[in-house]
Design an enzyme around this catalytic site. Structure first.
Site, PDB file in Angstrom:
ATOM      1  N   ASP A 193     -11.879   7.400   4.183  1.00 51.91           N
ATOM      2  CA  ASP A 193     -10.639   7.159   4.932  1.00 51.91           C
ATOM      3  C   ASP A 193     -10.262   5.675   4.941  1.00 51.91           C
ATOM      4  O   ASP A 193      -9.157   5.323   5.333  1.00 51.91           O
ATOM      5  CB  ASP A 193     -10.793   7.689   6.363  1.00 51.91           C
ATOM      6  CG  ASP A 193      -9.459   7.847   7.075  1.00 51.91           C
ATOM      7  OD1 ASP A 193      -8.418   7.786   6.388  1.00 51.91           O
ATOM      8  OD2 ASP A 193      -9.463   8.037   8.304  1.00 51.91           O
ATOM      9  N   ASP A 224       1.901   6.431   5.354  1.00 53.62           N
ATOM     10  CA  ASP A 224       0.891   5.498   4.862  1.00 53.62           C
ATOM     11  C   ASP A 224       1.300   4.803   3.555  1.00 53.62           C
ATOM     12  O   ASP A 224       0.518   4.066   2.966  1.00 53.62           O
ATOM     13  CB  ASP A 224      -0.440   6.238   4.677  1.00 53.62           C
ATOM     14  CG  ASP A 224      -1.646   5.329   4.913  1.00 53.62           C
ATOM     15  OD1 ASP A 224      -1.474   4.279   5.549  1.00 53.62           O
ATOM     16  OD2 ASP A 224      -2.742   5.677   4.446  1.00 53.62           O
ATOM     17  N   ARG A 234      -7.754  -0.279   1.560  1.00 55.57           N
ATOM     18  CA  ARG A 234      -8.347  -1.523   1.061  1.00 55.57           C
ATOM     19  C   ARG A 234      -8.861  -1.355  -0.366  1.00 55.57           C
ATOM     20  O   ARG A 234      -8.940  -2.320  -1.123  1.00 55.57           O
ATOM     21  CB  ARG A 234      -9.447  -2.001   2.020  1.00 55.57           C
ATOM     22  CG  ARG A 234     -10.597  -1.051   2.169  1.00 55.57           C
ATOM     23  CD  ARG A 234     -11.420  -1.330   3.420  1.00 55.57           C
ATOM     24  NE  ARG A 234     -10.763  -0.865   4.646  1.00 55.57           N
ATOM     25  CZ  ARG A 234     -11.271  -0.983   5.866  1.00 55.57           C
ATOM     26  NH1 ARG A 234     -12.442  -1.563   6.038  1.00 55.57           N
ATOM     27  NH2 ARG A 234     -10.615  -0.536   6.916  1.00 55.57           N
ATOM     28  N   GLU A 284      -9.338   3.935   2.560  1.00 50.48           N
ATOM     29  CA  GLU A 284      -8.896   3.977   1.159  1.00 50.48           C
ATOM     30  C   GLU A 284      -7.869   2.899   0.833  1.00 50.48           C
ATOM     31  O   GLU A 284      -7.743   2.493  -0.317  1.00 50.48           O
ATOM     32  CB  GLU A 284      -8.307   5.362   0.844  1.00 50.48           C
ATOM     33  CG  GLU A 284      -6.843   5.586   1.247  1.00 50.48           C
ATOM     34  CD  GLU A 284      -6.574   5.436   2.732  1.00 50.48           C
ATOM     35  OE1 GLU A 284      -7.517   5.620   3.521  1.00 50.48           O
ATOM     36  OE2 GLU A 284      -5.428   5.114   3.101  1.00 50.48           O
ATOM     37  N   LYS A 315      -9.526  13.291   8.420  1.00 48.02           N
ATOM     38  CA  LYS A 315      -8.986  12.921   9.734  1.00 48.02           C
ATOM     39  C   LYS A 315      -8.860  14.166  10.602  1.00 48.02           C
ATOM     40  O   LYS A 315      -8.741  15.279  10.081  1.00 48.02           O
ATOM     41  CB  LYS A 315      -7.581  12.313   9.563  1.00 48.02           C
ATOM     42  CG  LYS A 315      -7.557  10.918   8.964  1.00 48.02           C
ATOM     43  CD  LYS A 315      -6.131  10.400   8.875  1.00 48.02           C
ATOM     44  CE  LYS A 315      -6.068   9.008   8.276  1.00 48.02           C
ATOM     45  NZ  LYS A 315      -6.731   7.963   9.074  1.00 48.02           N
ATOM     46  N   ASP A 329      -2.235  10.337   3.607  1.00 46.32           N
ATOM     47  CA  ASP A 329      -3.625   9.966   3.886  1.00 46.32           C
ATOM     48  C   ASP A 329      -4.271  11.011   4.799  1.00 46.32           C
ATOM     49  O   ASP A 329      -4.118  10.964   6.018  1.00 46.32           O
ATOM     50  CB  ASP A 329      -3.680   8.584   4.545  1.00 46.32           C
ATOM     51  CG  ASP A 329      -5.124   8.125   4.792  1.00 46.32           C
ATOM     52  OD1 ASP A 329      -6.053   8.782   4.272  1.00 46.32           O
ATOM     53  OD2 ASP A 329      -5.301   7.104   5.490  1.00 46.32           O
ATOM     54  N   LYS A 333       0.852  -1.198   0.000  1.00 48.54           N
ATOM     55  CA  LYS A 333       0.000   0.000   0.000  1.00 48.54           C
ATOM     56  C   LYS A 333       0.882   1.241   0.000  1.00 48.54           C
ATOM     57  O   LYS A 333       1.739   1.397   0.870  1.00 48.54           O
ATOM     58  CB  LYS A 333      -0.894   0.003   1.246  1.00 48.54           C
ATOM     59  CG  LYS A 333      -1.617   1.334   1.508  1.00 48.54           C
ATOM     60  CD  LYS A 333      -2.501   1.307   2.762  1.00 48.54           C
ATOM     61  CE  LYS A 333      -3.068   2.692   3.085  1.00 48.54           C
ATOM     62  NZ  LYS A 333      -3.879   2.723   4.327  1.00 48.54           N
TER      63      LYS A 333
HETATM   64  N1  BES Z   1      -3.857   4.675   7.033  1.00 58.58           N
HETATM   65  C1  BES Z   1      -4.965   4.480   7.900  1.00 58.58           C
HETATM   66  C2  BES Z   1      -4.664   3.474   9.014  1.00 58.58           C
HETATM   67  C3  BES Z   1      -3.643   3.891  10.036  1.00 58.58           C
HETATM   68  C4  BES Z   1      -4.027   4.583  11.171  1.00 58.58           C
HETATM   69  C5  BES Z   1      -2.323   3.542   9.892  1.00 58.58           C
HETATM   70  C6  BES Z   1      -3.091   4.926  12.127  1.00 58.58           C
HETATM   71  C7  BES Z   1      -1.389   3.891  10.841  1.00 58.58           C
HETATM   72  C8  BES Z   1      -1.768   4.580  11.950  1.00 58.58           C
HETATM   73  C9  BES Z   1      -6.168   3.953   7.119  1.00 58.58           C
HETATM   74  O1  BES Z   1      -6.275   4.379   5.808  1.00 58.58           O
HETATM   75  C10 BES Z   1      -7.397   4.429   7.833  1.00 58.58           C
HETATM   76  O2  BES Z   1      -7.583   5.603   7.916  1.00 58.58           O
HETATM   77  N2  BES Z   1      -8.166   3.491   8.341  1.00 58.58           N
HETATM   78  C11 BES Z   1      -9.338   3.809   9.070  1.00 58.58           C
HETATM   79  C12 BES Z   1     -10.383   2.797   8.704  1.00 58.58           C
HETATM   80  C13 BES Z   1     -11.764   3.142   9.185  1.00 58.58           C
HETATM   81  C14 BES Z   1     -12.299   4.340   8.439  1.00 58.58           C
HETATM   82  C15 BES Z   1     -12.660   1.939   8.967  1.00 58.58           C
HETATM   83  C16 BES Z   1      -9.016   3.729  10.554  1.00 58.58           C
HETATM   84  O3  BES Z   1      -8.176   2.897  10.942  1.00 58.58           O
HETATM   85  O4  BES Z   1      -9.550   4.530  11.307  1.00 58.58           O
HETATM   86 ZN    ZN Z   2      -4.483   4.888   4.894  1.00 55.20          ZN
HETATM   87 ZN    ZN Z   3      -7.330   6.250   5.642  1.00 58.53          ZN
END
Ligand code: BES
Ligand code: ZN
Ligand code: ZN
Length: 502
Positions: A350, A291, A354, A352, A280, A273, A268
């Site tokens: 967010d 990310d 996946r 994204e 966020k 992000d 990825k």
């Molecule tokens: N890149 C983030 C996940 C992440 C968070 C990595 C903190 C490292 C540290 C990912 O794209 C994301 O934002 N995931 C969301 C998913 C949710 C919207 C279902 C998350 O983890 O809050």
């Molecule tokens: Zn991300």
């Molecule tokens: Zn994200």
């Protein structure tokens, strides 16, 4: 930094400092430590008897030799209790010794490549582990500092000195492997540490192209038009809020031998992000430059694989884009069509990672791989579940998962498996599309895994969620504060063992 291998006694080799290892509470000195003690008429045993140095794990004591032996200093380095000792502590001991000497201002030092008489660890593992520990521990990200550069301390040379002539060529090979692997981790850490404005998808594609050129890899970079033609609707949607064009990078390592297994590594690479329209919070948003660590790991992994000339066909796929809000951004509620034709309802922009992985996983099937490994900073929930040091693992194939576990035990990276039971798929059913990209808060990491599973088809696949260990706020024994390069050593180890365990 240069690592050289020298034949002879550590006590007789001229250097700024020689490292002497010692177990806590050990009556007998290590072979190479004992030789230095004899040559200095008991300088080392004197310090131990005084009680000043007990050999506790990573305890360090510096002795000046005043011309009695060619090394100007002896650094005593504690290994802790013999019964608790393992390869990871050995990596840490190498790193701690190197860091102590660097802080002292020493630029060149010598040490034994292995502990004579410790048979639980092979000479090769000792030698590789030591060089890795030193290299990884000394890592500094300084490319953006223009002021005070003259104050940056650096170790220039490390000499591994051993009287053991018969084992020199085995040690040499292990040292070279360690250097290649460490270089790959450096490349990955550099990319992850860099801010998003200096690693846009286009820049990442240039870096990948450079790595390909230097290592004889094939490279292909798909641009927006090509992605549109193929139907990568999920990746394109994520990219739509940014002015920076996305890139879909393919690197291929194929040695000139027939009938080799094909493995695909997918990383990825969200170069920033922000969350997109599902924005966020601004606190800590700067961290989201990391990310793309999965993509950076994939580049490091294929570089090391080619330099080690491993006998397999490896493909690295790196879907790279920013995730930003904007007038043309994709929205919550949008329905996307991914590369394999499945429709996805976007609940959160967010989630994204996946989405871009869905297209990459679908794409990977054209190579008919024996295994697909994806590496991704996918969910914050993984940090909640397993903590900051642990990679979450999910997959559809017990044999590949077992390979990952074995490799992790060797490299000291911590991984833990989470289940992917069918019931979880209920949570990502959509009323209007084939599936949705978010399924509520429970089991967030597993839900992401369940989503990915819909795109791997029948191929053996394992997913590594590195959201926790991608970055560290605290110095660890051989991982300085910052980007860790997690996943590189793990997957390279798995690939080195590929034949052995198949
Ligand atoms: N890149 C983030 C996940 C992440 C968070 C990595 C903190 C490292 C540290 C990912 O794209 C994301 O934002 N995931 C969301 C998913 C949710 C919207 C279902 C998350 O983890 O809050
Ligand atoms: Zn991300
Ligand atoms: Zn994200």
């Amino acid at each position: 930094m240069k690592v050289t291998l020298q034949k002879g006694g550590l006590e007789a080799f001229p250097s700024e400092a020689a490292v002497a290892f010692h177990f806590e509470g050990d009556e007998n000195l290590q072979r190479d430590t004992a030789a230095m003690d004899r040559a200095t008429r008991g300088l080392i045993s004197g310090v131990i008897q005084s009680g000043d140095f007990r050999g506790e794990l990573y305890q360090a004591s510096l002795i000046y030799t005043k011309g009695i032996i060619p090394p100007k200093r002896i650094l005593l380095m504690g290994l802790g209790k013999r019964g608790d000792f393992n390869l990871d502590k050995w990596r840490g001991a190498g790193s701690k010794a190197a860091l102590f000497l660097r802080d002292t201002g020493v630029r060149e030092f010598s040490l034994p490549p292995y502990l004579a008489g410790e048979r639980k660890i092979s000479i090769e593992d000792f030698s590789q582990g030591l060089v890795e520990g030193i290299c990884l521990g000394l890592y500094q990200f300084s490319e953006l500092k223009t002021e005070g550069r003259e104050k940056i301390k650096e170790v220039r040379q490390v000499h591994l000195v051993t009287p053991d002539e018969k084992r020199i060529s085995r040690i040499q090979e292990a040292v070279e492997a360690a250097e290649m692997i460490s270089k790959a981790v450096y490349l990955t850490r550099d990319l992850v540490s860099r801010p998003a404005n200096r690693k846009t998808p286009s820049i990442l594609a240039q870096v990948a192209t450079g790595v390909a050129r230097n290592n004889g890899l094939r490279v292909k970079v798909l641009d927006v038009d090509e992605m549109k033609k193929l139907g990568m609707g999920a990746l394109l949607a994520v990219a739509s809020g940014s002015c920076e064009p996305p890139k879909f990078i393919t690197l291929e390592y194929k040695p000139r031998r027939s009938a080799m297994d094909t493995v695909v590594v997918i990383g990825k690479a969200i170069t920033f992000d922000s969350g997109g329209l599902s924005l966020k919070p601004s606190e800590n948003m700067d961290k989201m430059k990391h990310d793309m660590a999965g993509g950076a790991a994939a580049i490091g992994i294929i570089q090391a694989t080619s330099q080690l000339r491993l006998p397999l066909h490896l493909i690295a796929l790196i879907p790279a884009t920013e995730n930003l809000p904007g007038g043309s951004a994709y929205r919550p509620g949008d329905v996307l069509t991914s590369l394999n034709g499945k429709t996805i309802e976007v609940i959160s922009t967010d989630a994204e990672g996946r989405l871009i992985l869905a297209d990459a996983l679908a794409y990977s099937q054209r190579f008919k791989p024996k295994a697909i490994i994806d590496v991704a900073t996918l969910t914050g929930a993984c940090i909640i579940a397993l903590g900051e040091n642990v990679t979450g693992m999910m997959g559809n194939d017990d044999a590949v998962k077992a390979r990952v576990k074995r490799a992790a035990e060797r490299t000291g990276e911590k991984i833990w498996e989470l289940p992917l039971w069918e019931e979880y798929e209920e949570q990502i059913k959509s009323d209007i599309a084939d599936l949705k990209n978010v399924g509520g808060r429970p089991a967030g990491t597993i839900i992401a895994g369940a989503f990915l599973k819909k795109f791997v088809g029948e191929y053996p696949w394992v997913h590594l969620d590195i959201a926790g260990p991608v970055w560290t706020e605290k110095d660890k024994p051989y991982i300085p504060k910052g980007a860790t390069g997690v996943g590189v050593r793990l997957v390279v180890q798995l690939l080195r063992d590929w034949k052995a365990s198949s």
